[in-house]
Design an enzyme around this catalytic site. Structure first.
Site, PDB file in Angstrom:
ATOM      1  N   ARG A  62       0.856  -1.182   0.000  1.00 49.05           N
ATOM      2  CA  ARG A  62       0.000   0.000   0.000  1.00 49.05           C
ATOM      3  C   ARG A  62       0.897   1.238   0.000  1.00 49.05           C
ATOM      4  O   ARG A  62       1.967   1.242   0.628  1.00 49.05           O
ATOM      5  CB  ARG A  62      -0.890   0.034   1.243  1.00 49.05           C
TER       6      ARG A  62
ATOM      7  N   GLU B   4      -3.473   7.657  -4.377  1.00 49.20           N
ATOM      8  CA  GLU B   4      -3.947   7.140  -5.670  1.00 49.20           C
ATOM      9  C   GLU B   4      -5.264   7.799  -6.062  1.00 49.20           C
ATOM     10  O   GLU B   4      -6.116   7.992  -5.192  1.00 49.20           O
ATOM     11  CB  GLU B   4      -4.157   5.621  -5.565  1.00 49.20           C
TER      12      GLU B   4
ATOM     13  N   HIS C  44      -1.440   0.361  -9.930  1.00 50.09           N
ATOM     14  CA  HIS C  44      -2.056  -0.600  -9.005  1.00 50.09           C
ATOM     15  C   HIS C  44      -2.571  -1.846  -9.765  1.00 50.09           C
ATOM     16  O   HIS C  44      -3.767  -2.142  -9.764  1.00 50.09           O
ATOM     17  CB  HIS C  44      -3.198   0.064  -8.219  1.00 50.09           C
TER      18      HIS C  44
HETATM   19  C1  DGY Z   1      -6.013  -5.793  -2.795  1.00 52.17           C
HETATM   20  O1  DGY Z   1      -6.626  -6.841  -2.959  1.00 52.17           O
HETATM   21  O2  DGY Z   1      -5.702  -5.394  -1.675  1.00 52.17           O
HETATM   22  C2  DGY Z   1      -5.675  -5.004  -4.003  1.00 52.17           C
HETATM   23  O3  DGY Z   1      -4.654  -4.095  -3.748  1.00 52.17           O
HETATM   24  C3  DGY Z   1      -6.900  -4.270  -4.503  1.00 52.17           C
HETATM   25  O4  DGY Z   1      -7.579  -3.755  -3.425  1.00 52.17           O
END
Ligand code: DGY
Length: 324
Positions: free
Chosen positions: A243, A272, A290
């Protein structure tokens, strides 16, 4: 009135998932895929029995305060749930589920992709070729860094980190180090050729590449700050598929400019879809939008897993993937 539970689906999902959702539920699909925003989410919480949400839905305490609350389940499409204020959800009696396991391989593949892209300068090379700047092969052209046999440090050693270790150790003969406050039993590490380090700082100082695989929590926010980036080796690269919050993006820009680290491969960002402008100007950085779980197979599997949780919940059975 429909006897089926009403489920608001906040974003477009693969067709196979949407058709099952529409068959089993009174599904309110988002055909034009526009994010609902705070007001739309509150609306969903007051008008549906469940909300099938994603990382782009900020389910803050304020949003979850929607009144009168009808929803009883937040079925998250994704494994990470830092966009949901889980404590606030619990206080309002909302159950929360996620979709672990099914995206492990796809996300580990993207971590390896970023590692190889950044060390072998593939983004830069492609830009160079498409810009018509390539004049032909030469022995000193665009030299990168070999990954085989080097040391990879993993921050967190959960499912995705272990899948990265398997690829890096088994496929590239890399030495694997990891730091995790909750380490797995020794046989798990041994099978992956991985060694634990009690101190994150020690691991950073020993690694040629560092890949982040911890959840985003208040404890891990800006874990990779100026100090820790400074503890990495000057030739080392940072990879983030976890993240954006785990990295202090401004400190990362400074560390890259000051050559405290050699480069970074990033799939996630603090704000983001905004990306710090300075990062976009740097050749020693690879930036992806992402894409960790973005394969058709994985996105269908994530949808089916969210569906499974919805079905179990409305059948009065325990959630398979209970977060709260
Ligand atoms: C997750 O599954 O955490 C991906 O990053 C999308 O949310």
């Amino acid at each position: 009135m429909s006897a089926k539970p009403t489920v608001v689906v906040t974003r477009r999902l693969p067709d196979a998932v949407e058709s099952e959702l529409s068959r089993d539920f009174d599904a309110k699909l988002n055909r034009d895929d526009t994010p609902l925003g705070a007001e739309g989410l509150k609306d969903a919480l007051t008008n549906a029995d469940a909300v099938l949400c994603t990382v782009t839905d900020k389910l803050t305490a304020e949003v979850l305060d929607a009144d009168p609350l009808r929803a009883r389940l937040l079925a998250n499409f994704g494994v990470g749930f830092n966009h949901i204020d889980v404590e606030a959800a619990k206080q309002r009696g909302l159950a929360v589920s996620n979709t672990p396991d099914v995206l492990t391989d796809a996300t580990a593949d993207i971590a390896m992709t970023l590692l190889l892209m950044i060390t072998r300068r593939t983004g830069e090379g492609e830009r160079h070729l498409r810009a018509g700047q390539w004049t032909g092969w030469r022995p000193t052209h665009m030299l990168g860094t070999q990954v085989s046999g080097k040391t990879l440090g993993l921050v967190g050693f959960g499912r995705i980190a272990r899948a990265v270790a398997q690829r890096a150790h088994g496929g590239f003969g890399m030495k694997i180090l990891y730091h995790d406050p909750f380490p797995p039993p020794p046989d798990v590490s041994k099978a992956l050729g991985a060694e634990s380090r009690d101190s994150l700082e020690a691991m950073l100082g020993e690694s040629d590449f560092v890949s982040l695989h911890c959840p985003a929590t208040t404890e891990t926010r800006h874990l990779m700050n100026a100090d820790r980036l400074g503890q990495m080796r000057p030739h080392a690269y940072l990879v983030n598929t976890a993240r954006g919050d785990v990295v202090d993006e401004a400190a990362l820009v400074d560390a890259l400019k000051a050559k405290k680290i050699a480069g970074a491969g990033l799939d996630v960002f603090e704000k983001e879809p905004q990306v710090t402008e300075a990062l976009k100007t740097m050749e020693q950085v690879v930036l992806l939008p992402h894409l960790g779980s973005a394969t058709t197979e994985t996105r269908v599997a994530m949808g089916m897993r969210a569906l499974e949780n919805l079905r179990l919940f409305f059948a009065g059975k325990p959630l398979r993937d209970k977060v709260a």
